[in-house]
Design an enzyme around this catalytic site. Structure first.
Site, PDB file in Angstrom:
ATOM      1  N   ASP A  54      -6.784  -5.816  -7.253  1.00 39.42           N
ATOM      2  CA  ASP A  54      -5.908  -4.741  -6.786  1.00 39.42           C
ATOM      3  C   ASP A  54      -4.525  -5.303  -6.464  1.00 39.42           C
ATOM      4  O   ASP A  54      -4.385  -6.212  -5.648  1.00 39.42           O
ATOM      5  CB  ASP A  54      -6.489  -4.105  -5.511  1.00 39.42           C
ATOM      6  CG  ASP A  54      -5.586  -3.002  -5.002  1.00 39.42           C
ATOM      7  OD1 ASP A  54      -5.722  -1.871  -5.479  1.00 39.42           O
ATOM      8  OD2 ASP A  54      -4.709  -3.287  -4.149  1.00 39.42           O
ATOM      9  N   TYR A  59       4.137  -5.165  -3.956  1.00 43.08           N
ATOM     10  CA  TYR A  59       3.641  -6.431  -3.396  1.00 43.08           C
ATOM     11  C   TYR A  59       4.431  -7.632  -3.945  1.00 43.08           C
ATOM     12  O   TYR A  59       4.352  -8.734  -3.396  1.00 43.08           O
ATOM     13  CB  TYR A  59       2.154  -6.665  -3.701  1.00 43.08           C
ATOM     14  CG  TYR A  59       1.188  -5.633  -3.171  1.00 43.08           C
ATOM     15  CD1 TYR A  59       1.585  -4.675  -2.240  1.00 43.08           C
ATOM     16  CD2 TYR A  59      -0.143  -5.613  -3.587  1.00 43.08           C
ATOM     17  CE1 TYR A  59       0.696  -3.723  -1.770  1.00 43.08           C
ATOM     18  CE2 TYR A  59      -1.039  -4.677  -3.116  1.00 43.08           C
ATOM     19  CZ  TYR A  59      -0.615  -3.726  -2.213  1.00 43.08           C
ATOM     20  OH  TYR A  59      -1.503  -2.791  -1.761  1.00 43.08           O
ATOM     21  N   LYS A  84       0.148  -0.065  -8.719  1.00 42.87           N
ATOM     22  CA  LYS A  84       0.582   1.175  -8.049  1.00 42.87           C
ATOM     23  C   LYS A  84       2.071   1.438  -8.234  1.00 42.87           C
ATOM     24  O   LYS A  84       2.879   0.497  -8.217  1.00 42.87           O
ATOM     25  CB  LYS A  84       0.275   1.091  -6.535  1.00 42.87           C
ATOM     26  CG  LYS A  84      -1.138   0.628  -6.233  1.00 42.87           C
ATOM     27  CD  LYS A  84      -1.468   0.671  -4.750  1.00 42.87           C
ATOM     28  CE  LYS A  84      -2.772  -0.040  -4.462  1.00 42.87           C
ATOM     29  NZ  LYS A  84      -2.645  -1.483  -4.271  1.00 42.87           N
ATOM     30  N   HIS A 115       1.217   5.148  -4.997  1.00 47.37           N
ATOM     31  CA  HIS A 115       0.932   4.311  -3.827  1.00 47.37           C
ATOM     32  C   HIS A 115       0.930   5.108  -2.519  1.00 47.37           C
ATOM     33  O   HIS A 115       0.132   4.877  -1.624  1.00 47.37           O
ATOM     34  CB  HIS A 115       1.968   3.185  -3.765  1.00 47.37           C
ATOM     35  CG  HIS A 115       1.514   1.979  -3.011  1.00 47.37           C
ATOM     36  ND1 HIS A 115       1.957   0.711  -3.294  1.00 47.37           N
ATOM     37  CD2 HIS A 115       0.664   1.829  -1.976  1.00 47.37           C
ATOM     38  CE1 HIS A 115       1.389  -0.150  -2.468  1.00 47.37           C
ATOM     39  NE2 HIS A 115       0.605   0.506  -1.655  1.00 47.37           N
TER      40      HIS A 115
END
Ligand code: A2P
Length: 316
Positions: A54, A59, A84, A115
């Protein structure tokens, strides 16, 4: 029976299988874990049997995830990869998706999630448009245009309120909703609502995030002792037994293995974990961005809990 590696998979409403246990790649803040450490962690996890990773555009690790997949030697076809769409990109879904694919260096994404329901401007300010429903329709258009590159579509951080709004316009039902779930926030009602609609639930912060108080609680430690495992294994086993996917993040090699190796829980164990949140002060969010701090807050990414359709910070 001793704890065994979890190979459970869920059939999504899109027709694809999602392995129940994934490796999370959120580092707490962008750039906080050295790139090589993160990459080695993912390679190690894949070699230990993880088949679900994931990640997310925000990120800042998509390149590292792609590198790790290639370095692991595990065929791409065996890996279920989630990324996402960030809130700052709701107005340009196709461009954001292609940028994620390019950073990953891969041909397709297994599950592409919105997200958050809320939109932000590119410089991070709150904006009312596009609405979550409009963004979902743009994601549907992406899936229709590139069916081989985006296999399944889903959302994250959606409540019953925001999901109901989305379902009014959707022609594709989200395959998954990724939400904060752990014994202090079991989300029983939302999970029942989603599962009745055939929408998979994936638990983020499934152990309660960094320095989780759950892992130190006597009733959880007693369950761990009963099964001869670590506290985290009991919690993840409970979530997976309830047909929830989990994405624990760890850079510790011992915990990476523990986090995919579970004991078989009995009905009494499940009951204890289901009811855990009813203890004094034990019902609250733990994920920091969601208000999981000792004093809490109820504005998340520019929206109030009411707008999000989330329960108040402390639910006694
Ligand atoms: P570490 O990387 O040192 O293992 P979450 O995925 O719930 O957000 O939690 C991530 C945090 O929980 C990280 O700080 C991680 O630290 C820690 N963690 C992950 N797995 C375990 C485990 N099995 N037991 C205790 N802490 C864990």
């Amino acid at each position: 029976m001793a704890a065994t590696i979890c190979t459970k998979k869920f059939l999504l409403n899109s027709g694809f299988y999602m392995p129940a246990v994934g490796l999370g790649t959120w580092q707490g803040q962008v750039g906080s874990t050295a790139a090589t450490e993160m990459r080695d962690t993912i390679v190690y996890a894949l070699k230990q049997g993880y088949r679900h990773i994931d990640t997310a555009a925000v990120y800042g690790v998509e390149e590292i995830v792609g590198d790790a997949i290639r370095m692991s030697g595990v065929p791409r076809s065996e890996i279920f990869l989630v990324t996402k769409l960030h809130s700052t990109h709701h107005h340009k879904v196709e461009q954001a998706f292609k940028a994620s694919l390019a950073r990953l260096g891969l041909d397709y994404i297994d599950l592409y999630l919105m997200h958050w329901p809320q939109s932000l401007t590119e410089d991070g300010k709150h904006t009312d448009t596009p609405t979550p429903a409009e963004t979902w329709l743009a994601m549907e258009a992406l899936k229709k245009k590139y069916p081989d590159q985006v296999r399944s579509l889903g959302v994250s951080n959606f409540s019953q309120k925001t999901m109901d709004e989305l379902l009014k316009v959707a022609t594709i039902i989200p395959a998954s909703n990724q939400i904060e779930v752990h014994p202090m926030l079991p989300q029983h009602e939302l999970i029942k609502y989603l599962q009745e609609k055939g929408i998979n639930v994936t638990c983020y912060s499934p152990l309660g995030q960094y320095n989780s108080p759950i892992l130190k609680h006597p009733s959880i430690l007693a369950l761990a002792e009963k099964h001869g495992v670590a506290a985290g294994q009991v919690i993840l086993a409970w979530e997976v037994a309830k047909d929830l996917a989990v994405i624990p993040k760890s850079t510790n090699l011992k915990r990476i293995v523990e986090n995919i190796t579970y004991p078989t829980l009995d009905t009494e164990d499940i009951r204890v974990l289901d009811q855990f949140y009813k203890g004094p002060g034990l019902h609250r969010r733990l994920c920091q961005i969601n208000g999981g701090t000792p004093t809490g807050h109820d504005i998340v990414m520019g929206w109030t809990y009411e707008q999000l359709g989330w329960e108040p910070y402390t639910i006694e």
